[in-house]
Structure formats: structure tokens, C-alpha cells
Design an enzyme around this catalytic site. Structure first.
Site, short mmCIF file in Angstrom:
data_model
loop_
_atom_site.label_atom_id
_atom_site.label_comp_id
_atom_site.label_asym_id
_atom_site.label_seq_id
_atom_site.Cartn_x
_atom_site.Cartn_y
_atom_site.Cartn_z
N LEU A 102 0.85 -1.19 0.00
CA LEU A 102 0.00 0.00 0.00
C LEU A 102 0.89 1.25 0.00
CD1 LEU A 102 -2.62 -1.15 2.67
CD2 LEU A 102 -2.54 -1.65 0.21
N ARG B 206 2.40 14.23 6.91
CA ARG B 206 3.29 14.67 8.00
C ARG B 206 4.74 14.82 7.57
NH1 ARG B 206 2.28 10.78 12.73
NH2 ARG B 206 3.57 12.23 13.91
N ASP C 51 5.62 2.34 3.53
CA ASP C 51 6.35 3.19 4.49
C ASP C 51 6.95 2.38 5.64
OD1 ASP C 51 4.08 2.59 5.94
OD2 ASP C 51 3.60 4.66 6.48
N GLY D 166 -1.96 1.44 15.66
CA GLY D 166 -3.20 0.77 16.03
C GLY D 166 -2.92 -0.22 17.15
N TYR E 34 43.83 24.22 -12.87
CA TYR E 34 42.65 23.66 -13.54
C TYR E 34 43.10 22.92 -14.79
CZ TYR E 34 38.58 23.02 -16.42
OH TYR E 34 37.62 22.44 -17.21
N ALA F 172 52.30 25.50 -9.98
CA ALA F 172 51.16 26.09 -9.26
C ALA F 172 50.42 27.07 -10.17
CB ALA F 172 51.67 26.83 -8.03
N TYR G 95 37.94 26.43 -23.03
CA TYR G 95 36.62 26.85 -23.54
C TYR G 95 36.74 28.21 -24.19
CZ TYR G 95 31.55 27.70 -23.25
OH TYR G 95 30.24 27.95 -23.53
N SER H 97 54.80 27.89 -13.27
CA SER H 97 53.65 28.37 -12.51
C SER H 97 52.90 29.49 -13.21
CB SER H 97 54.12 28.88 -11.14
OG SER H 97 54.58 27.77 -10.38
#
Ligand code: UD1
Ligand code: CA
Length: 464
Positions: free
Chosen positions: A8, A15, A103, A140, A366, A380, A387, A405
Site C-alpha cells: 500500500l 506529515r 512506508d 493501532g 585547472y 602552481a 573553452y 607556474s
């Protein structure tokens, strides 16, 4: 006897205070409902029927690749009404009908089998699974008759103060004989919620003098129902604890294990070391003796034996060969590949790039759409400008090269084997093998400049 399982799962789960249907809330990266479907399948069910309602399309899509039949309960009028929605789908099925909820994700296949076995042993009727709780609030309650037999179930809302004291509760998991389909339409909705309650079948079966059996669950945690976010977290905690224990038993070292999060899809080898706060998700595989530093987040990545990720690194779709090292503070994005003994240090980002054996990129770099040959040193602050605003372009760097660097390599560009790039260069032309490329403004030294500047400043002061 054969059995089918009906799950079910039509309720919204008010809630939870969420737009997402309750049963789709993830536990360790998988929807709650998927766990229930898995348990149902493992229990040996001939058929698995899922009753959907709120967010039906979303639920169907999320579970599209599982072998279940979906039926729809258009209006959510209660759990008995929900089971009725599965009647037609099972009209040609003559075995036992097991019912559980979407659940209750920790329910095991073994428990479902036990319940089916109990029904068979008692010769039909119905059997329900109960549990005893210190705090039964919300569940219940099981009301027994003078003989100690289960008489009926009363929901929290409808219970008298005395009944609320009862600690024996309904787990919401049942087994019925096929007669359930004739009993179901007789369930009424004359209760505080105005809903058709499935547990009302207990009283109906008793009235009809049919056997009603009850099993009391040994492992309560299996039946934790998720109605709130706090319960969702609790259930996830149980799953996590199990998973960690399993890996520790398999030889994984976890420091402060309770701070480590991992998904069931992750694979770890013996002698892997996980420091505190590590998060491992998706198709991540970690080889023998590899070490993952504190607070690193790793998704869909592969670490070969002896690789090391140092603290605070973030990896996604990356691969580290034996002895490769990343971090601290490394960011490896999809397609980042570090060959044997390659090293990427702090604040280095790598995307769709292969770093050959022994390559070093220690700081602030990068590398995107790049290939870097064996033993090359990337200084470094080196950046591949991959791009141009419209397209991505590749950068090739040969083996044994040295990139000074703070150089920018404007792609597409190729640096030959053993070539040198002087620090601070902007390289937009290929550099031949073994050459030195210098691409920056020439330095000019102006003698005595500082003294002249001081004298000028003094003159200004006097004038004022
Ligand atoms: C239910 C039981 C309660 C038991 C508890 C155990 C009822 C009336 N009560 O209460 O005795 O102690 O489970 O966790 O059954 N659902 C539908 N359609 C509906 C209503 C509910 O599909 O019309 C589904 C929900 O999506 C959920 C499951 O049935 O997955 C249980 O419903 P829920 O409202 O959570 O029942 P509880 O109040 O937990
Ligand atoms: Ca519930």
C-alpha cells in the site's frame, strides 16, 4: 502455498511536509518503496502489486525497472479501500495475499515468509504481525478478548484512554486467505477519521469465526513505520549502521564510523581506511589498502589499491590508479583519471583529463580536456583555457615536460615531450619537443626608481 504481496503506497504522507510522495523519499540514495519491493520479491512472492495514488506517475517512473504491477487508488479513503484497488489485478490468483505498506522499509523477506507460513499452519483466515513498543503512540492497538485472543485493532484516534495504554500494536503487515476479497467490501468507515481501516478485518474475520493468528515480531526495528522526517532519519540510521557493520566485518577500517555515510551500491576492499566524515555514494569502488581522508565526498569513482584521497576532497566520476594521490582539497570531476603514482594537490580541479604516471600538479590548477604525459610537472596556478565561449578544446602535454607556474595553456594546444614553459606564460601556439617557450611581457628594471618616488611624495607634502 503460493503468495502475492500487495504494497500500500497511495498516501501522500502529509506529515512529511513534502511535495514528494512519502514512499519516494530516499534512504541511502534509494526510494523507501524500493526496499519494500525488494523484500517482497525476495520472500518468493508470485506477484507483487503496488497500490499507488498520490504522485502515481512519479512513483511508477521511479520503480519502472522493478517487476511489479501498479494499480491506482484514485482517492485515498483508507487502507482497506487501498487493498480493494488490488482486487482485479489478483482476480486470477488463488494463493495467500500478504499486505504491507510502502512506508515500512526495513521489513525483511524472512518476516514476510514467516507470516505466510503462519497463515498456512493455521489453515487460512488471517494472520497479523504485531510488535510491542514502549511508546505505542500513533499505532493501532491490539485489543485481546477474555481468552487472550486478538479481538480487534483500535486506531490511536479511536482508542479509549485505557486502550491507549496497550503497548502491543499492529505493524500493518498481514497475511490473508483469498476470501479477503469478500470481506473487504464489508469494512465500514464509521470512525474518527472517516476512513476504511484495513485492521477492521480482524473483527470481521473473528465474527465470521475464521482463524485470526498473530505473530509478535522479534526485531522491532524491522517494523519502524515512516510517517515523519524524524522517523525517516531513524530508519536511515538503522540501514547505515547495518551497512557499516557489514563492511567492518569485511575488513574495512572506519574511524568514528557513526560519522561515515555510504550507500549500498558502494564496494570496499579489505584494509580500506575511511577517516571521519567520509561520504561515499553511487558506483564507487575502493581497492585494497586505499585511504580516504576526512570529510571527502566521493561519488561514482574508482580507487585502485593503495590510492589515497586526502581530506576535504570532492570526487565524481574519477579514477585513481595504484598509489595515485589526490588532495587535500582536490576536486576531481567526471573523466578525471590519475595514473599510477600521479599526484594532484590542494585546490586543483581536474575534468575529463588523463594524468599519466607520476604526473604532479601540486597547487591551484585547472586541467580540463587535457592529457598529460608521464612524469610531467604542472606548476602552481597552471590553467588550461579549454573553452572559447562556444566549444571545448583539448590540450596535450607530452611526457617529462615542465609547465611553469601561473601559465595559461590556450587550447587547442600541444606541448612536446620534455618541453619547458616559462612561468607566467600565455601559450597559444604548440611548443616543440625539448623547447623552452616564454610567452609573457619582458621584465624591465628601472634603476633608482624607488628613491625618486619618495622624493616626489615629500614635495607634495610641503606644497599642501
Ligand atoms: C497503519 C495502521 C495501524 C498500524 C500502522 C503501522 C490503518 C488504518 N492503520 O496506520 O493500525 O499500527 O499502520 O505502521 O491501516 N495508504 C494507501 N491508501 C490510503 C491510505 C493509506 O495506500 O487510502 C497507504 C499509505 O501510503 C501507507 C500505508 O497505506 O503506505 C499506511 O497508511 P498510513 O496512513 O501511514 O497508516 P498509519 O496511520 O501508519
Ligand atoms: Ca504509516
Amino acid at each position: 502455498m503460493k503468495h502475492a504481496v500487495v504494497i500500500l503506497a497511495a498516501g501522500k504522507g502529509t506529515r512529511m511536509k513534502s511535495h514528494l510522495p512519502k514512499v519516494l523519499h530516499p534512504l541511502l540514495g534509494r526510494p523507501m518503496l524500493a526496499y519494500v519491493v525488494e523484500a517482497a520479491a525476495k520472500s518468493g512472492a508470485e506477484r507483487v502489486v503496488v497500490v499507488v495514488g498520490y504522485g502515481a506517475e512519479m512513483v511508477k517512473t521511479a520503480l519502472a525497472d522493478t517487476p511489479v504491477t501498479f494499480v491506482e487508488q484514485k482517492e485515498q479513503l483508507g487502507t482497506a479501500h487501498a487493498l480493494l484497488a488490488a482486487k482485479e489485478a489478483l482476480s486470477d490468483f488463488s494463493g495467500a495475499v500478504l499486505v504491507t505498506s510502502g512506508d515500512t522499509p526495513l521489513l525483511s523477506a524472512e518476516t514476510l515468509k514467516r507470516l505466510a507460513g503462519a497463515l498456512e499452519a493455521q489453515g487460512g483466515g488471517m494472520a497479523l504481525l504485531a510488535l510491542k513498543l514502549e511508546d505505542p503512540f500513533g499505532y493501532g492497538r491490539v485489543v485481546r478478548d477474555a481468552q487472550g485472543q486478538v479481538a480487534r485493532i483500535v486506531e490511536e484516534k479511536d482508542a479509549s484512554p485505557e486502550e491507549r495504554q496497550i503497548q502491543e500494536v499492529n505493524s500493518g503487515v498481514y497475511a490473508f486467505d483469498p476470501e479477503v476479497w469478500t470481506f473487504l467490501p464489508r469494512v465500514k468507515n464509521d470512525n474518527r477519521a472517516g476512513e476504511y481501516y484495513l485492521p477492521d478485518l480482524v473483527a470481521l474475520y473473528r465474527e465470521a469465526q475464521k482463524p485470526v493468528g498473530m505473530l509478535v515480531a522479534e526485531d522491532k526495528s524491522e517494523l519502524l513505520g515512516v510517517n515523519t522526517r524524524a522517523q525517516l532519519a531513524e530508519v536511515e540510521g538503522v540501514l547505515l549502521a547495518r551497512l557499516r557493520r557489514q563492511w567492518m566485518e569485511a575488513g574495512v577500517r572506519m574511524h568514528l564510523p557513526e560519522t561515515i555515510y555510504l550507500e549500498p551500491t558502494v564496494e570496499l576492499a579489505p584494509d580500506v581506511v575511511l577517516e571521519p566524515g567520509v561520504i561515499l555514494t553511487g558506483q564507487t569502488r575502493v581497492g585494497e589498502g586505499a585511504r580516504i581522508g576526512a570529510y571527502s565526498v566521493i561519488r561514482d569513482s574508482e580507487l585502485a589499491p593503495g590510492a589515497e584521497v586526502r581530506p576535504h576532497s570532492v570526487l565524481e566520476g574519477a579514477r585513481l590508479a595504484e598509489g595515485a594521490v589526490a588532495g587535500p582539497f582536490a576536486r576531481l570531476r567526471p573523466g578525471a583519471e590519475l595514473a599510477k603514482g600521479a599526484f594532484v594537490g590542494n585546490f586543483v580541479e581536474v575534468k575529463k583529463s588523463r594524468l599519466g604516471p607520476g604526473v604532479k600538479a601540486g597547487h591551484l590548477t585547472y586541467l580540463g580536456d587535457a592529457e598529460v604525459g608521464t612524469g610531467t610537472n604542472v606548476g602552481a596556478g597552471v590553467i588550461t583555457a579549454n573553452y572559447d565561449g562556444e566549444n571545448k578544446h583539448p590540450t596535450y602535454i607530452g611526457k617529462g615536460a615542465f609547465i611553469g607556474s601561473n601559465s595559461v595553456l590556450i587550447a587547442p594546444v600541444r606541448i612536446g615531450d620534455g618541453a619547458f614553459v616559462a612561468g607566467g606564460s600565455a601559450i597559444n601556439q604548440d611548443v616543440p619537443e625539448g623547447a623552452l617557450a616564454i610567452a609573457r611581457g619582458r621584465q624591465r628594471n628601472i634603476e633608482g626608481w624607488a628613491k625618486r618616488k619618495k622624493r616626489y611624495a615629500k614635495e607634495q607634502e610641503v606644497e599642501e
